[in-house]
Design an enzyme around this catalytic site. Structure first.
Site, PDB file in Angstrom:
ATOM      1  N   GLU A   1      10.260   1.413   1.750  1.00 31.22           N
ATOM      2  CA  GLU A   1       8.917   1.561   2.337  1.00 31.22           C
ATOM      3  C   GLU A   1       8.610   0.523   3.165  1.00 31.22           C
ATOM      4  OE1 GLU A   1       6.822   3.925   2.218  1.00 31.22           O
ATOM      5  OE2 GLU A   1       8.169   5.006   0.787  1.00 31.22           O
TER       6      GLU A   1
ATOM      7  N   GLU B   1       1.033  -1.310   0.115  1.00 33.64           N
ATOM      8  CA  GLU B   1       0.093  -0.157  -0.070  1.00 33.64           C
ATOM      9  C   GLU B   1       0.918   1.351  -0.199  1.00 33.64           C
ATOM     10  OE1 GLU B   1      -0.990   3.040   2.567  1.00 33.64           O
ATOM     11  OE2 GLU B   1      -1.687   1.284   3.729  1.00 33.64           O
TER      12      GLU B   1
END
Length: 1080
Positions: free
Chosen positions: A240, A165
């Protein structure tokens, strides 16, 4: 900067009826943007001072108040049914989509309904080639919403859906820049721009009132989810998710990664740990038995190959649900979608992503777990106990869902609700945990418990929960309580107040709660008939016949029960750090010299990529508006200033669907300094203590039956150009216009008739407030740091910190003992606050409604004002308090840090210019985003400029670093001096700032914002001047601002909320840089 502190029991229906995040009590929700990274923890604070998007964003960044976690949201209980009726006309601006037109674009029309509850035409389409389902909702709401949702069930706790995401928004096929998402943050008029991860699905929603901007956002998001760069670029996964970091072969290896550090912060909070354990223990056989957000211990087990495969498997149109809502052309929606969906063939992913039901247990389960705790206080009194049920192994019918939500509100929804009241009054614990119904996943859950429990009382808590539920099943509920709950629900539905959260997104999330499980997406949007049927059944059979069977069947006689005891462990945080260090030492020991050199090279390569800006030609591919799309004038709120019986009254003639909103403002200026920390508890006491004739339960029910809610809270702010702050107590209320007399009578009753005599209830308030503040320290340390720095730099900041910061927590610790020793003195002080503050002189009344209602309500207002006493006291007190200027470190048990630094730029002679807002936003979205988050690995980093006080501050959130982050802050001036931005970049920064300034507001928010501007002396002329300065911001302004913010580097104060280990390391590296305070 406005600061507000509300009492725990605020009955404001803006908090009571719509708190979107209440839909995620046990789910993991990740927010991708820098500002959004700060919204999740802030939801546990107590209030916002403005319902506006810009105000909300700004206040959350400062850790200020939003609705209390203890204030129950009806939308939480009725998330499937309580859809707000959008106050728009049903007739669309564009013609309907015909079957032939849909067919030409590759879609078939599956079903079509007019949803009267939201005055919208909703059409469900299916893309014939891929099977992708699309819900197209048309009305005249200008706040358009788009969302794409994938079913993404993880098989382990490596956090793969969460990391993905974050990653898909880091560049795509059409937009091959490092982070197009950030470019949209910089230069869009979005009213919502984010992404979040549930335990079983991932959502990508956007919203905007500007059609051109809206479709820019839609295109970037569609390209991001279907064609992301991250599946071909391991650097994004490393950034991330996680990676090994080694700057030099002689140094220790460490873990870095945005999600890794975000989840370290999550796993430092006891309430979060408890929620995760409960969800996983209730559903051990399906995807809910793992953590979709990621367990920091498991995240480093995730490989890039698994990451890529997860995207290939689940991010496919066949596994997607797509939502459009608003006043845009429904044919254009399908046209945009067909360009993407036609590129794909059908996929079997819907079969592999299906969630299987958890079978119910044959016998209850009991677990004992540890949580990281500080060493201060009596650890034997810091246990937590929670009892949880999985309520059904099959989907519940609509009628049962509605009744169950109603039951949840009856038992726990207000301070007077019996289950909540009995638990808190028992003296067995300090505050509720895991309280209530959670029905956003496949199977509904119910949990209730207490924290702050003594070791010897753990079993008693469980027994009390079960005994109370049995008693409620046997005796039923008071008729007044049932009536109050029903009025609360119906008022919420009529009001349709989603605050700054787009209405269309609220509807989407409610629809998707069924749709994602292949159920009817229309059903959650239609509440009228089920609610009518429930009311009829209660009227005919009685509430006991409706609710008692639910308690007995779904809870008492349900063996699928998990009881969790959480025990404090002062060694746990240290042990986890040692375990991580040992793992990394073994990793390094297994490496050759060549391996270490390669890792150091790879670390440097990643940092270089992170810190290298995208070339201007690449950035031009990201769509944006131009200055010609921006209105030259701000939005003006109709405001008439007059008086009633000598009291100033502000009137705002706006359509409110026959609802009257009012604020009554009292000045704190005459209050004695020593009474200031008592003000939040005074506000709570007004709402949660009884009168001579009414118990607090009766008073609470009366408010629920007659109004839409009443709240009381203090507000403080600096006023530009003045030494004395703006310091007020605000009483907010709302009701149907026809019940305005009831509203003002009840407000008068609260202000003048409530008696401060219930010692035990007050002691509960103190314990609950202390527990809440301790939770803030762990989850929203950036807010505590910001408040602490403000308290050193200006008077308003000091006042706010006394009522809601670390000083307030210290006061509460002392007050807990004093309640037993000197209750008479405390009661007397509460009365003195009432005499000093609640008076006609200096009072202001603010009202928002349509013109007819404003006229009709004047008699009620006049009567209310006539009953207010005149204040005979001797004028205003001089406020001059500040905390001593010093660098301060606040020690808590945590695996991540919150790092702040601030200074007053007005002290340099800087004069406010609108360009400051543009520059501050640009610093947050470039320099701090790249260095603190992307390169540094923190979950969030930003700066904030309070134009009222002149305080410019930097803050980081869930940050693995400390001194390194302070060094980044200190480099900001040089960053600005070396900046060379082209006109397109500058335009983007200006447009993004206007998007904040022109935030979308509902009528009550417009009226409230106008009141705040009046209190702070902000005129429409000044707003126009600042807007013109924003629109004409130049590169020279950036260079000039660099000199002003150098004062933060040279004379600023630093405050960190951090672990003892990191603070010790910082003080060793920079000889006692911090003065240390232990908080937990």
């Amino acid at each position: 900067m406005l600061r507000t502190v509300s009492c725990l029991a605020s009955r404001s229906s803006s908090s009571l009826f719509f708190r979107f995040f209440r839909q995620f009590p046990r789910s993991y929700m990740s927010l991708t943007s820098s500002t959004a990274a700060l919204r999740v923890p802030s939801r546990n604070l107590r209030r916002i001072s403005s319902p506006s998007v810009a105000g909300r964003r700004l206040l959350l960044r400062r850790g200020l108040r939003i609705p209390s976690a203890a204030v129950r949201s009806v939308n939480g209980q009725f998330s499937r049914l309580s859809v707000r009726a959008v106050a728009t006309q049903p007739a669309p601006l564009y013609p309907d989509v015909g079957q032939d037109e849909a067919e030409k674009l590759g879609f078939e029309k599956v079903s079509e309904e007019f949803i009267s509850e939201c005055k919208s035409k909703a059409i469900l389409f299916k893309h014939k080639k891929t099977g992708c389902e699309v819900m197209s909702v048309s009305n005249e709401d200008e706040n358009k919403v788009f969302g794409v949702v994938f079913r993404t069930p993880p098989k382990d706790s490596t956090g793969i859906p969460h990391i993905l995401e974050h990653s898909v928004l880091c560049g795509s096929r059409k937009y091959p820049v490092k982070e197009p998402f950030v470019e949209l943050l910089k230069g869009s008029l979005h009213t919502f721009l984010n992404a979040f991860t549930y335990p079983d699905r991932t959502c990508y929603p956007v919203a905007s009132t500007n059609t051109k901007d809206f479709y820019n956002l839609v295109d970037v998001y569609l390209d991001a989810v279907f064609f992301p760069k991250c599946v071909d670029d391991a650097h994004t996964f490393q950034q991330e998710g996680w990676h090994y970091e080694l700057n030099d072969p002689s140094e220790d290896i460490s873990y870095k990664g945005v999600v890794f550090n975000e989840m370290k912060g999550v796993y430092s909070q006891p309430d979060n740990i408890l929620g995760r354990i409960a969800q996983q223990a209730l559903s051990p056989e399906n995807t809910y038995g793992v953590d979709s957000g990621g367990d920091p211990k498991d995240i480093p087990n995730l490989t890039f190959e698994e990451f890529k495969e997860f995207h290939r498997q689940y991010y496919h149109p066949s596994n997607a649900r797509i939502w459009f809502y608003g006043d845009d052309d429904p044919v254009h929606r399908l046209r945009v979608l067909s360009e993407y969906l036609d590129m794909f063939e059908a996929s079997p992913s819907p079969n592999s992503s299906k969630i299987k039901f958890q079978k119910l247990f044959s016998e209850p389960v009991r677990l004992v777990e540890k949580y990281p705790a500080g060493r201060d206080g009596d650890l034997k009194k810091k246990h937590m106990l929670c009892v949880n049920w999985l309520l059904s192994e099959k989907p519940l019918d609509l009628q049962t869902q509605l009744a169950l939500g109603f039951l949840d509100h009856l038992m726990l929804g207000t301070p007077a609700s019996p289950l909540r009241k009995i638990l808190l009054e028992s003296g067995l614990g300090e505050a509720l945990v895991s309280s209530g119904l959670s029905d956003e996943l496949l199977q509904p859950q119910f949990g209730i418990g207490l924290k702050g429990v003594s070791e010897e009382n753990v079993q008693k808590v469980e027994e009390l929960i079960m005994d109370t539920l049995k008693k409620l099943a046997e005796e039923g509920f008071d008729n007044d309580a049932v009536e109050a709950s029903m009025n609360t629900i119906e008022f919420s539905l009529r009001e349709n107040n989603t605050g700054s959260f787009p209405r269309g997104l609220s509807l989407m999330l409610q629809s998707i709660s069924k749709w994602i499980y292949d159920m009817d997406p229309f059903e959650p949007l239609k509440y009228t008939e089920p609610l009518k049927a429930l009311k009829t059944r209660i009227a005919e059979e009685g509430s006991k016949a409706v609710f008692s069977p639910l308690i007995e069947k779904l809870i008492l006689n349900n063996s699928h029960r998990v009881t969790i005891e959480m025990q404090p462990d002062p060694e746990k945080a240290t042990q986890e750090e040692v375990e991580e260090k040992n793992i990394l030492e073994k990793v390094k020991a297994a490496m050759t010299e060549e391996d270490l050199a390669e890792l150091a090279r790879a670390t440097e390569e990643l940092k270089l990529k992170q810190e290298t800006p995208d070339p201007p030609e690449a950035l031009r591919c990201v769509p944006s508006l131009n200055l010609g799309d921006i209105p030259k004038e701000p939005t003006y709120v109709p405001t008439e200033v007059g008086d009633i019986n000598g009291v100033k009254v502000l009137r705002h003639d706006l359509f409110t669907n026959d609802i009257i909103y009012t604020e009554v403002v009292f000045d704190i200026g005459s209050l004695k300094h020593e009474l200031l920390p008592l003000v939040p508890l005074f506000c709570q006491s007004l709402l949660e203590m009884g009168t001579k004739d009414l118990t607090f339960v009766q008073l609470n029910q009366l408010i629920g039956r007659k109004t839409g809610g009443i709240s009381v809270y203090p507000l403080t702010s600096s006023v530009r150009g003045k030494d004395e702050p703006c310091s007020k107590i605000i009483v907010r209320g709302k009701s149907m216009a026809g019940r305005a007399d009831d509203l003002f009578n009840l407000m008068n009753c609260l202000l003048q008739e409530v008696q401060f005599t219930d010692q035990q209830r007050f002691k509960q308030f103190v314990s609950q407030s202390r527990a809440r503040m301790e939770n803030r320290l762990r989850g929203s340390g950036h807010g505590i740091a910001a408040a602490r720095m403000d308290a050193m730099l200006n008077i308003a900041g000091w006042m706010s910190e006394q009522m809601g910061g670390l000083s307030y927590l210290e006061f509460l610790h002392t007050l807990e003992k004093k309640v037993d020793e000197d209750w008479e003195g405390i009661s007397s002080s509460l009365e003195e606050i009432r005499r000093s503050l609640l008076a006609r002189n200096g009072c202001i009344v603010n009202m928002t409604a349509d013109g007819k209602s404003l006229t009709n309500v004047e008699k009620s207002v006049a009567k209310f004002l006539d009953l207010l006493p005149e204040n005979p006291s001797g004028g205003l007190v001089t406020w001059d308090g500040r905390l001593p200027l010093r660098n301060e470190a606040i020690v808590i048990p945590t695996q991540v840090n919150y790092v702040g630094k601030a200074g007053n730029i007005y002290s340099t002679g800087y004069e406010l210019d609108g360009s400051a807002y543009v520059i501050s936003k640009h610093i947050s979205n470039t320099w701090l985003w790249d260095r603190v988050r992307v390169s540094g690995g923190a979950y969030g980093g930003f700066c904030d400029f309070d134009s009222h006080s002149g305080v410019f501050s930097y803050l980081s959130y869930r940050d693995p670093n400390l001194l390194k982050t302070l060094d980044i802050y200190d480099g900001t001036g040089d960053f600005l001096r070396g900046l060379d931005v082209d006109q397109e970049t500058l335009t983007k920064a200006i447009i993004g700032t206007i998007g904040d300034v022109d935030s979308y507001q509902l009528p009550d928010a417009k009226g409230y914002s106008s009141l705040l501007r009046h209190l702070l002396g902000v005129t429409d002329e000044e707003r126009q001047r600042k807007r013109e300065e924003i629109l004409t911001t130049s590169l020279k302004d950036f260079k000039d601002f660099a000199q002003a913010i150098d004062v933060v580097r040279d004379k600023g104060v630093a405050v960190a909320v951090a672990s003892a280990e990191d603070i010790d390391a910082a003080n060793n590296e920079r000889s006692n840089f911090f003065e240390v305070k232990k908080a937990l």
